[in-house]
Scaffold this active site. Structure first.
Site, PDB file in Angstrom:
ATOM      1  N   LYS A  96      30.301  37.097  42.070  1.00  0.00           N
ATOM      2  CA  LYS A  96      29.824  37.036  40.683  1.00  0.00           C
ATOM      3  C   LYS A  96      30.557  38.025  39.768  1.00  0.00           C
ATOM      4  O   LYS A  96      30.569  37.863  38.556  1.00  0.00           O
ATOM      5  CB  LYS A  96      28.324  37.236  40.641  1.00  0.00           C
ATOM      6  N   ASP A  97      31.170  39.042  40.358  1.00  0.00           N
ATOM      7  CA  ASP A  97      31.948  39.999  39.565  1.00  0.00           C
ATOM      8  C   ASP A  97      33.094  39.324  38.805  1.00  0.00           C
ATOM      9  O   ASP A  97      33.450  39.773  37.712  1.00  0.00           O
ATOM     10  CB  ASP A  97      32.557  41.080  40.469  1.00  0.00           C
TER      11      ASP A  97
END
Ligand SMILES: *Cc1c(COP(=O)(O)O)cnc(C)c1O
Length: 495
Positions: free
Chosen positions: A110-111
């Site tokens: 998700k980064d």
């Protein structure tokens, strides 16, 4: 480039407006009105940042070159991502690459989106001359909360408040959140479960009176959830990147097709791959991998989406999902942007909990999508197998992907070179990984397990997790869920 609603119920808007709004106010998701085409030959030799710039520019046409360039520079660098390649491709065999999407600050994929989306959101508020500070509200069961806190940390013009269930996240996940630095980050432990947190955040977004109060004090609520176009578009980049790496490695020559295997929950990651395909990336098959919450496997195989089923907690919690929100965008694009059909299906889903797609759509889907799932036993066995055979450590989400890929290859005999998206560092889910390797279900705390797994495998501990122990605890709020509104007011110093 304008953005239109999957349900045909909103007039076309700019990308800044779509990012600011997140979703269509009366239901539906924003999609680009057309899909830009790319000649992949032109991409050869680009580094990750140049590639990012090139792709983002095609979609965010109301952002200037300088704005995009600055955001890319700020998000995709080696301070945030512990690899020059940002998302390095690790070759298990000549034909099989593992795309490591977890070198960012929070050790999960998700980064890639959340390091850059906050920058686009702030730019959007400037472009729209909103004149208010953005307050991001997040309810999290773990991964998203920390990724959002890190993404918005010290981003000017924003405050971020994350609610998480006190007993519903792992010790490492809680520590990740409560040690977050930055003047504008707030994590709040809630006595209750994830649903309590999520329902409360949802009710606040529907509470116009409360929002007017915030507006009058110069604040504007917004969300950072995975249906925001600003989170989807950055994920398209690494599909092209993986392809170029396959060419560079001579697993293929440019123009050849490859497969992608994607461990899937909300359908965001794999949907970004589908956009890459429609832009001209040669992809033969998408292998959509689920755990035993296999609603997508059934959908791909039967053409019926049925959310009325038992929910299981598994060792791959980020895929424990019964409603894959981004599937709506996929169906919109698959049907040639047929908002009537999508509208009908999603009305049925909300009324009956089930919908069935027509024969033609199903034919199109099965042409290049394969759906499969892995049981818990298979997931654990896969971690061990991959480690023993290749001396390579994978987390349970990635193991689900590997296992389903193996089933696909056996069933079809397809030997097309394949990339498997690896969505989390094995250290992030160290209890499951340790037990898979040793058969030992220890009750050791997760920091002891980091060390033990490191001693066992010599794989370096992820930087973001290794630093945790020595970090100061900066967030102490603990509330009952009915205090959420007051907590927000107190944080914003309104009361
Ligand atoms: C969020 C997440 C997923 C699921 O991704 P979707 O885009 O929701 O399909 C898979 N693995 C990990 C580790 C995640 O954090």
């Amino acid at each position: 480039m304008h953005y239109i609603s999957t349900r045909g119920n909103y007039s076309p808007i700019s990308s800044a407006q779509a990012i600011k709004l997140g979703m269509v106010p009366y239901g539906g998701l924003f999609c680009p009105e057309f899909i830009p085409q790319i000649d992949i030959h032109k991409l050869q030799g680009m580094n990750y940042q140049n590639l990012a710039q090139y792709i983002l520019k095609l979609y965010l046409t109301d952002y200037t070159d300088e704005e995009i360039q600055q955001a890319v520079k700020q998000a995709y660098n080696q301070k945030n991502f512990h690899s020059e390649d940002i998302t390095p491709l690790h070759f298990l065999t000549l034909n099989t690459g593992i795309l490591e999407l977890w070198h960012g600050p929070t050790a999960a994929f998700k980064d890639l989106a959340l390091q850059i989306m906050p920058l686009f959101l702030v730019l959007a508020t400037q472009k729209l001359q909103l004149g208010r500070e953005i307050v991001i509200l997040v309810a999290t069961s773990g991964d998203t909360g920390k990724a959002a806190l890190e993404g918005f940390r010290n981003v000017k013009g924003t405050q971020i408040i994350v609610f998480y269930p006190r007993k519903g996240v792992s010790y490492i996940q809680e520590l990740q959140m409560i040690t977050t630095e930055g003047q504008n980050t707030f994590s709040v432990a809630v006595e209750g479960n994830f649903d309590d947190c999520q329902n409360t955040v949802k009710s606040i977004f529907g509470d116009l009176e409360f929002q007017q109060l915030l507006n009058s004090k110069g604040y504007e609520l917004s969300s950072a959830n995975s249906i925001n176009w600003g989170r989807l578009v950055p994920q398209i980049i690494y599909y092209f990147w993986a392809y170029l790496k396959m060419v560079e490695h001579k697993a293929i020559v440019i123009g050849d097709s490859i497969n992608f295997t994607v461990p899937t929950g909300n359908f965001g990651n794999i949907l970004a791959g589908y956009y890459a395909y429609r832009m001209g990336l040669p992809i033969k098959t998408f292998i959509c991998a689920s755990n035993i919450n296999n609603v997508l496997t059934d959908f791909i195989n039967q053409g019926i989406y049925n959310k009325k089923r038992q929910f299981y907690q598994t060792s791959s919690p980020s895929m424990d999902i019964l409603i894959s929100s981004n599937l709506e965008r996929f169906l919109f694009e698959l049907t040639g942007q047929n908002a009537n059909k999508v509208n009908r299906w999603y009305t049925e889903l909300s009324k009956e909990g089930i919908f069935k797609i027509d024969y033609t759509t199903r034919e199109q889907l099965s042409q290049f999508f394969y759906g499969g799932y892995a049981t818990e036993e298979e997931t654990f066995a896969e971690i061990k197998e991959i480690y023993n055979r290749y001396n390579y450590l994978i987390d349970p989400h990635t193991a689900v992907g590997m296992n389903v890929y193996r089933k696909y290859a056996e069933e079809t005999g397809d030997t097309t070179p394949t990339v498997i998206n690896s969505t989390a560092s094995p250290y992030k889910f160290n209890r499951a990984v340790y037990s898979a390797l040793t058969g030992n279900k220890t009750t050791d705390d997760e920091f002891v397990l980091l060390e033990k797994l490191n001693q066992l495998t010599s794989v370096p501990i992820h930087r973001g997790l290794n630093e945790l122990k020595s970090k100061e605890i900066r967030h102490h709020r603990e509330i009952k869920i009915d205090q959420a509104r007051n907590t927000i007011l107190e944080i914003l110093k309104i009361r």
